[in-house]
Write a protein that holds these residues in place. Structure first.
Motif, PDB file in Angstrom:
ATOM      1  N   ARG A 184       0.696  -1.109  -0.256  1.00  0.00           N
ATOM      2  CA  ARG A 184       0.548   0.023  -0.191  1.00  0.00           C
ATOM      3  C   ARG A 184       1.554   1.438   0.031  1.00  0.00           C
ATOM      4  O   ARG A 184       0.193   1.934  -0.693  1.00  0.00           O
ATOM      5  N   PHE A 185       1.754   1.096   1.216  1.00  0.00           N
ATOM      6  CA  PHE A 185       2.580   2.198   0.920  1.00  0.00           C
ATOM      7  C   PHE A 185       3.160   2.736   0.058  1.00  0.00           C
ATOM      8  O   PHE A 185       3.437   3.639  -0.836  1.00  0.00           O
ATOM      9  N   LEU A 186       4.258   1.772  -1.023  1.00  0.00           N
ATOM     10  CA  LEU A 186       5.037   1.752  -2.094  1.00  0.00           C
ATOM     11  C   LEU A 186       4.104   2.229  -3.456  1.00  0.00           C
ATOM     12  O   LEU A 186       4.389   3.094  -4.144  1.00  0.00           O
ATOM     13  N   ARG A 187       3.330   1.405  -3.249  1.00  0.00           N
ATOM     14  CA  ARG A 187       2.179   1.846  -4.705  1.00  0.00           C
ATOM     15  C   ARG A 187       1.647   3.539  -4.019  1.00  0.00           C
ATOM     16  O   ARG A 187       1.761   4.620  -5.451  1.00  0.00           O
ATOM     17  N   VAL A 188       1.030   4.214  -3.202  1.00  0.00           N
ATOM     18  CA  VAL A 188       0.669   5.398  -3.093  1.00  0.00           C
ATOM     19  C   VAL A 188       1.579   6.124  -3.264  1.00  0.00           C
ATOM     20  O   VAL A 188       1.955   7.755  -3.839  1.00  0.00           O
ATOM     21  N   ASP A 189       2.880   6.195  -2.708  1.00  0.00           N
ATOM     22  CA  ASP A 189       4.317   6.247  -2.390  1.00  0.00           C
ATOM     23  C   ASP A 189       4.557   6.614  -4.292  1.00  0.00           C
ATOM     24  O   ASP A 189       5.654   8.021  -4.588  1.00  0.00           O
ATOM     25  N   HIS A 190       4.489   6.115  -4.796  1.00  0.00           N
ATOM     26  CA  HIS A 190       5.125   5.646  -6.483  1.00  0.00           C
ATOM     27  C   HIS A 190       4.033   6.821  -7.455  1.00  0.00           C
ATOM     28  O   HIS A 190       5.162   7.629  -8.313  1.00  0.00           O
ATOM     29  N   ALA A 243      12.680   8.050  -8.609  1.00  0.00           N
ATOM     30  CA  ALA A 243      13.638   6.641  -9.279  1.00  0.00           C
ATOM     31  C   ALA A 243      13.789   6.575  -8.073  1.00  0.00           C
ATOM     32  O   ALA A 243      13.409   4.948  -8.026  1.00  0.00           O
ATOM     33  N   LYS A 244      14.035   6.928  -6.677  1.00  0.00           N
ATOM     34  CA  LYS A 244      13.554   5.710  -5.712  1.00  0.00           C
ATOM     35  C   LYS A 244      12.226   4.719  -5.520  1.00  0.00           C
ATOM     36  O   LYS A 244      12.694   3.604  -4.988  1.00  0.00           O
ATOM     37  N   MET A 245      11.241   5.003  -5.470  1.00  0.00           N
ATOM     38  CA  MET A 245      10.225   4.713  -5.498  1.00  0.00           C
ATOM     39  C   MET A 245      10.102   3.617  -6.220  1.00  0.00           C
ATOM     40  O   MET A 245      10.228   2.747  -6.113  1.00  0.00           O
ATOM     41  N   LYS A 246      10.594   3.927  -8.178  1.00  0.00           N
ATOM     42  CA  LYS A 246      10.434   2.948  -8.824  1.00  0.00           C
ATOM     43  C   LYS A 246      11.301   1.201  -8.822  1.00  0.00           C
ATOM     44  O   LYS A 246      10.741   0.560  -8.556  1.00  0.00           O
ATOM     45  N   GLU A 247      12.857   2.071  -7.802  1.00  0.00           N
ATOM     46  CA  GLU A 247      13.642   1.004  -7.220  1.00  0.00           C
ATOM     47  C   GLU A 247      12.536   0.190  -6.886  1.00  0.00           C
ATOM     48  O   GLU A 247      12.970  -1.517  -6.826  1.00  0.00           O
ATOM     49  N   LEU A 248      11.972   0.791  -5.386  1.00  0.00           N
ATOM     50  CA  LEU A 248      11.319   0.345  -4.920  1.00  0.00           C
ATOM     51  C   LEU A 248      10.869  -0.794  -5.474  1.00  0.00           C
ATOM     52  O   LEU A 248      10.089  -1.804  -3.931  1.00  0.00           O
ATOM     53  N   ILE A 249       9.458  -0.105  -5.601  1.00  0.00           N
ATOM     54  CA  ILE A 249       8.199  -0.973  -5.963  1.00  0.00           C
ATOM     55  C   ILE A 249       9.002  -2.220  -7.148  1.00  0.00           C
ATOM     56  O   ILE A 249       7.962  -3.264  -6.518  1.00  0.00           O
ATOM     57  N   VAL A 250       9.734  -2.063  -7.775  1.00  0.00           N
ATOM     58  CA  VAL A 250      10.299  -3.740  -7.843  1.00  0.00           C
ATOM     59  C   VAL A 250      10.794  -4.214  -7.307  1.00  0.00           C
ATOM     60  O   VAL A 250      10.673  -5.632  -6.972  1.00  0.00           O
ATOM     61  N   GLU A 251      11.688  -3.917  -6.450  1.00  0.00           N
ATOM     62  CA  GLU A 251      12.801  -4.987  -5.292  1.00  0.00           C
ATOM     63  C   GLU A 251      11.181  -5.433  -4.630  1.00  0.00           C
ATOM     64  O   GLU A 251      11.692  -6.629  -3.862  1.00  0.00           O
ATOM     65  N   HIS A 252      10.056  -5.462  -4.081  1.00  0.00           N
ATOM     66  CA  HIS A 252       8.962  -5.445  -3.523  1.00  0.00           C
ATOM     67  C   HIS A 252       8.030  -6.377  -4.452  1.00  0.00           C
ATOM     68  O   HIS A 252       7.418  -6.794  -3.548  1.00  0.00           O
TER      69      HIS A 252
END
Length: 172
Positions: free
Chosen positions: A5-11, A49-58
């Protein structure tokens, strides 16, 4: 799951922020305020860029509404910039005020659930981004946001739009 939820909305939010600044620069890119907007946009590019990296990682699926948020972000940035520097700064203040609150709520939720260790990297990222968004808010205030036409109404409408986008992006 909280991290999904966090990463989807933050991205989605960081993508939207980039498009807001792109819209502002499309209108004000040759004005005296352009370097200021560019500085904030450059920070948002790092956030995205960081949020994109995190959504891929997770392995988080981005919101299906990303194309809509992109268009809405650009329109919001360009539309408020058409009101002049003060309109662009009012937009920045309203968006960043909402995002600072949003990131603070996420930090609180992680802490209240005792997940600081489990989500240590995400917590550090959110804190850093929140602090930079607060800097953008303050920059907007220092550069005439309150002088925008219908400042109170404008910022209220933008905040409501951002809050709605946050709720929707968490789920869709």
């Amino acid at each position: 799951d909280m991290i999904q939820r966090f990463l989807r909305v933050d991205h989605a939010g960081e993508v939207g922020a980039n498009d807001i600044y792109a819209g502002q620069m499309a209108v004000l890119g040759r004005s005296e305020v352009a370097p200021l907007i560019q500085h904030m946009w450059d920070q948002e590019k790092v956030h995205q860029a960081k949020m994109k990296e995190l959504i891929v990682e997770h392995r988080v699926r981005p919101t299906v509404l990303l194309p809509f948020w992109r268009a809405a972000g650009f329109a919001l940035g360009a539309g408020t910039a058409l009101l002049g520097k003060e309109g662009a700064m009012a937009c920045t203040v309203a968006v960043e005020d909402t995002i600072v609150t949003h990131y603070t709520d996420q930090i609180r939720e992680i802490v209240e659930q005792g997940k600081e260790e489990e989500y240590r990297e995400l917590l550090q990222v959110i804190k850093k981004f929140r602090d930079e968004e607060l800097e953008h808010h303050d920059t907007g205030m220092e550069h005439g946001a309150e002088l925008a036409p219908q400042y109170k109404l404008l910022t209220k409408v933008i905040k409501l739009g951002c809050q709605t986008a946050i709720k929707v992006a968490e789920r869709v």
